[in-house]
Scaffold this motif. Structure first.
Motif, mmCIF file in Angstrom:
data_model
loop_
_atom_site.group_PDB
_atom_site.id
_atom_site.type_symbol
_atom_site.label_atom_id
_atom_site.label_comp_id
_atom_site.label_asym_id
_atom_site.label_seq_id
_atom_site.Cartn_x
_atom_site.Cartn_y
_atom_site.Cartn_z
ATOM 1 N N GLN A 180 -4.442 5.122 0.684
ATOM 2 C CA GLN A 180 -3.555 5.355 1.823
ATOM 3 C C GLN A 180 -4.226 6.256 2.859
ATOM 4 O O GLN A 180 -4.212 5.984 4.066
ATOM 5 C CB GLN A 180 -2.245 5.985 1.343
ATOM 6 C CG GLN A 180 -1.366 5.056 0.520
ATOM 7 C CD GLN A 180 -0.199 5.780 -0.138
ATOM 8 O OE1 GLN A 180 -0.257 6.982 -0.393
ATOM 9 N NE2 GLN A 180 0.872 5.044 -0.414
ATOM 10 N N ILE B 251 0.825 -1.209 0.000
ATOM 11 C CA ILE B 251 0.000 0.000 0.000
ATOM 12 C C ILE B 251 0.860 1.261 0.000
ATOM 13 O O ILE B 251 0.415 2.327 -0.439
ATOM 14 C CB ILE B 251 -0.937 -0.006 1.224
ATOM 15 C CG1 ILE B 251 -1.827 -1.259 1.201
ATOM 16 C CG2 ILE B 251 -1.808 1.251 1.273
ATOM 17 C CD1 ILE B 251 -2.666 -1.443 2.451
ATOM 18 N N ASN C 216 -8.684 -3.877 6.894
ATOM 19 C CA ASN C 216 -7.708 -3.155 7.712
ATOM 20 C C ASN C 216 -8.247 -2.902 9.120
ATOM 21 O O ASN C 216 -7.542 -3.112 10.120
ATOM 22 C CB ASN C 216 -7.362 -1.836 7.030
ATOM 23 C CG ASN C 216 -6.173 -1.144 7.663
ATOM 24 O OD1 ASN C 216 -5.065 -1.673 7.663
ATOM 25 N ND2 ASN C 216 -6.380 0.047 8.194
ATOM 26 N N ASN D 109 0.566 -0.255 5.255
ATOM 27 C CA ASN D 109 0.269 1.052 4.687
ATOM 28 C C ASN D 109 1.547 1.809 4.298
ATOM 29 O O ASN D 109 1.486 2.797 3.572
ATOM 30 C CB ASN D 109 -0.544 1.893 5.678
ATOM 31 C CG ASN D 109 -1.552 2.799 4.987
ATOM 32 O OD1 ASN D 109 -2.078 2.451 3.938
ATOM 33 N ND2 ASN D 109 -1.836 3.942 5.570
ATOM 34 N N LEU E 143 -7.487 4.500 4.499
ATOM 35 C CA LEU E 143 -7.144 3.473 5.478
ATOM 36 C C LEU E 143 -6.465 4.077 6.700
ATOM 37 O O LEU E 143 -6.639 3.600 7.825
ATOM 38 C CB LEU E 143 -6.237 2.405 4.858
ATOM 39 C CG LEU E 143 -6.948 1.182 4.254
ATOM 40 C CD1 LEU E 143 -7.919 1.584 3.158
ATOM 41 C CD2 LEU E 143 -5.929 0.171 3.721
ATOM 42 N N GLY E 144 -5.698 5.144 6.468
ATOM 43 C CA GLY E 144 -4.988 5.784 7.567
ATOM 44 C C GLY E 144 -5.854 6.727 8.384
ATOM 45 O O GLY E 144 -5.437 7.173 9.461
#
Length: 480
Positions: A421, A201, A252, A262, A424-425
Motif C-alpha cells: 500500500q 489492495i 500501477n 489501493n 504504490l501510494g
C-alpha cells in the motif's frame, strides 16, 4: 477464506458494538427454522459469501433433524473479524463460527474462544489422512477445529471477463502467465477502452499480502510468508518479493490498475469485476462463487488463468500447510453437542455437492469437482491447484510443541500488504529496506515467543523450523 489477521477494535462500548454488528444484518442475512418439535436454538456465523444461500437453506433443513432452531448469519469478510472479536468480549459468540480470527489454535483455546468438538467416527473416517493435525485442528489430542477445504488452493489466480478480453482481441481461454505478456494484455484492454485490472489492495492489506506471498513463491521464494523452508530464517527482503512488488508498482504507474484499487477491500474489488466494470481481477479460487453471489450474470463470462510468474516457462509452484480449521464450536455455546452435529452434517454428500456448486474454496476431496455442475473456469482453477500447489513443511507438524511458541506470537505491522500500500501510494521509497525491517521484526517476534515458550517448559528449538531436505515442486511429508 482462512489466515486473516486480527483487527484492532474501535474503542466503542463492547455491548453496544456487538448490538450494532449483529443487529445491522437485514432479514435476508439470516435463515432459521421454527419447525415443530424443536428444542433450543443454535446460532451459526460465517464469512463465506459464496455459501450464503447454501448455508441459509442448510440451517432450515437441519433444524428438524437436530431438533434445534438453527439461525445462520453471514458477515462480509472485512467485517467478520471485528464482529467476532466484539461478540467474544461480550460472551455472546455464536455456537458455530468460521475461522476468521487469525489466532493460532493454542491462543484460541487459552483465550476461551473454542469448545472441544465431537464428531462421529464415521464422519472422521471420510477425511484425508493429513486433514487433522496436532496444533492446527487438535490440541493435546482434543479436536477443536474442523477442516472443510483442500490445502490445494490459491488466493491469486487471474480471472478475466471473456467479453472484454475478446473485444480487445485477446483469447480468454489462454490467459498469459508471465509478467511481460500479462502486462501487454492489460495494455490491449486499455487501448480498447476497457478498464484493465483491479486488485483488493485496501482495507487492512490482508488480501494483497496473501497474494504477494503466493506470487513470491511462484517467483522462486523457497518458503511461505517470508519464512525460508531450508534455513528457517525470515527473508521478506528476498529478490522474489522485491520482483513481485516492483511489478505491481509498474502496473500501477502505467495506470493499468483501476483507480481506487489501493483503497478497495475484497468485496469492493470483486464487485467491480462481477459487474463488468473491469476486464481482469486477481482473486482466489473462490472468485467464481463470490462473483456469482454479487452478480449472477457474470457466470457465463468467467474465464480463469494461472498464478503469474516473472518469466515465461517458470513453474507456478506454490506451497500450503495442512488444512486449517474451517469451523469452531464456541466456548460460549450452551448446546455444544448439537453444534458438533451441525458441523458433522457438512460432510454429507448433499452439503459437499452444494459446496462445489457454490464454487468457493474446493472441498477436501478434489475428485468430486470434475463431475460437478461448476463452471469450466472454476474446474480449470481447481485443476491448476491440484498440479501446482504442494504440501509444505511445517514446524508444528515436526514438533507439536511449537504450538506453545505460536500462542505467544503477535501480529507484526506493517506487514507485506501494508508495505505494498505504501509503496504504490508513494509513502515508501526504499522497498527492500522496508522489507528487511519486516524480516527483522518478524524474527524478533519469534525469538521473543521462543523465550516465553521455553520459560513455560516447552521443548522447542530453532531447528524445528529448518527443513534441509525440502525440495521444490513436491509434497513434503504427506501421509501415505
Amino acid at each position: 477464506m482462512t489466515g486473516m489477521t486480527r483487527r484492532s477494535l474501535l474503542g466503542a462500548s463492547v455491548l453496544a458494538a456487538v448490538g450494532a454488528a449483529t443487529g445491522c444484518s437485514s432479514s435476508t442475512d439470516k435463515a432459521g427454522s421454527t419447525s415443530g418439535g424443536a428444542t433450543g436454538t443454535l446460532d451459526w456465523w460465517d464469512h463465506f459469501s459464496s455459501f450464503k444461500r447454501l448455508n441459509d437453506d442448510w440451517a432450515k433443513t437441519q433444524s428438524p433433524s437436530l431438533k434445534t432452531n438453527i439461525t445462520h448469519t453471514y458477515y462480509d469478510a472485512s467485517k467478520a473479524t471485528q464482529a467476532f472479536q466484539l461478540a467474544h468480549q461480550a460472551n455472546k459468540m455464536p455456537d458455530v463460527y468460521s475461522n476468521v480470527i487469525g489466532l493460532p489454535l493454542p491462543a484460541l483455546v487459552s483465550g476461551k474462544w473454542v469448545h472441544e468438538v465431537t464428531i462421529p467416527a464415521d464422519v472422521l473416517s471420510k477425511l484425508p489422512k493429513d486433514a487433522l493435525t496436532e496444533g492446527i485442528t487438535r490440541l493435546d489430542g482434543k479436536l477443536y477445529g474442523f477442516p472443510m477445504f483442500s490445502f490445494r488452493q490459491s488466493s491469486t489466480l487471474v480471472w478475466v471477463n471473456k467479453d472484454h478480453w475478446s473485444k480487445a482481441g485477446l483469447d480468454p481461454g489462454n490467459v498469459p502467465t508471465d509478467y511481460a505478456a500479462f502486462k501487454d494484455a492489460l495494455g490491449k484492454l486499455k487501448s480498447a477502452g476497457i478498464q484493465p485490472l483491479t486488485l483488493a489492495i485496501g482495507a487492512d492489506g490482508g488480501r494483497i499480502r496473501d497474494q504477494v506471498d503466493d506470487l513470491a513463491q511462484a517467483a522462486g521464494f523457497p518458503g511461505y510468508q517470508g519464512l525460508q523452508f531450508t534455513t528457517g530464517e525470515y527473508a521478506y527482503h528476498h529478490d522474489a518479493y522485491v520482483t513481485v512488488i516492483e511489478f505491481l508498482k509498474e502496473l500501477n504507474d502505467d495506470k493499468l490498475i483501476m483507480p481506487g484499487s489501493n483503497n478497495f477491500g475484497v468485496v469492493d474489488a470483486r464487485t467491480r469485476y462481477a459487474s463488468g466494470a473491469v476486464g481482469t481481477f486477481i482473486d482466489g479460487i473462490w472468485c467464481a462463487g463470490g462473483s456469482k453471489a454479487l452478480a449472477p450474470t457474470i457466470v457465463d463470462k468467467l474465464a480463469s488463468g494461472k498464478v503469474l510468474v516473472p518469466t515465461q516457462g517458470m513453474d507456478a509452484w506454490c506451497y500450503r500447510g495442512r488444512p486449517a480449521a474451517t469451523y469452531f464450536v464456541s466456548a460460549d455455546s450452551k448446546n455444544p453437542e448439537a453444534a458438533g452435529q451441525l458441523i458433522a452434517s457438512f460432510m454429507s454428500d448433499d452439503y459437499q455437492k452444494g459446496m462445489i456448486e457454490a464454487m468457493d474454496q474446493p472441498p477436501l476431496n478434489l475428485d468430486l469437482v470434475a463431475s460437478s455442475n461448476a463452471v469450466d473456469a472454476y474446474k480449470k482453477g481447481v485443476d491448476f491447484c491440484k498440479s501446482n500447489v504442494f504440501l509444505m513443511p511445517q514446524a508444528i507438524v515436526k514438533n507439536p510443541a511449537i504450538a506453545k511458541v505460536d500462542a505467544q506470537r503477535k501480529p507484526v505491522t506493517p506487514h507485506v500488504g501494508n508495505i505494498v500500500q505504501g509503496y504504490l501510494g508513494g509513502s515508501i521509497k526504499d522497498l527492500k529496506a522496508e522489507l528487511k525491517k519486516l524480516s527483522d521484526a518478524t524474527a524478533a517476534d519469534r525469538a521473543k515467543a521462543f523465550q516465553k515458550a521455553k520459560a513455560s517448559g516447552a521443548k522447542v528449538a530453532e531447528d524445528d523450523y529448518v527443513f534441509s531436505d525440502w525440495k521444490p515442486g513436491q509434497d513434503y511429508g504427506a501421509a501415505k
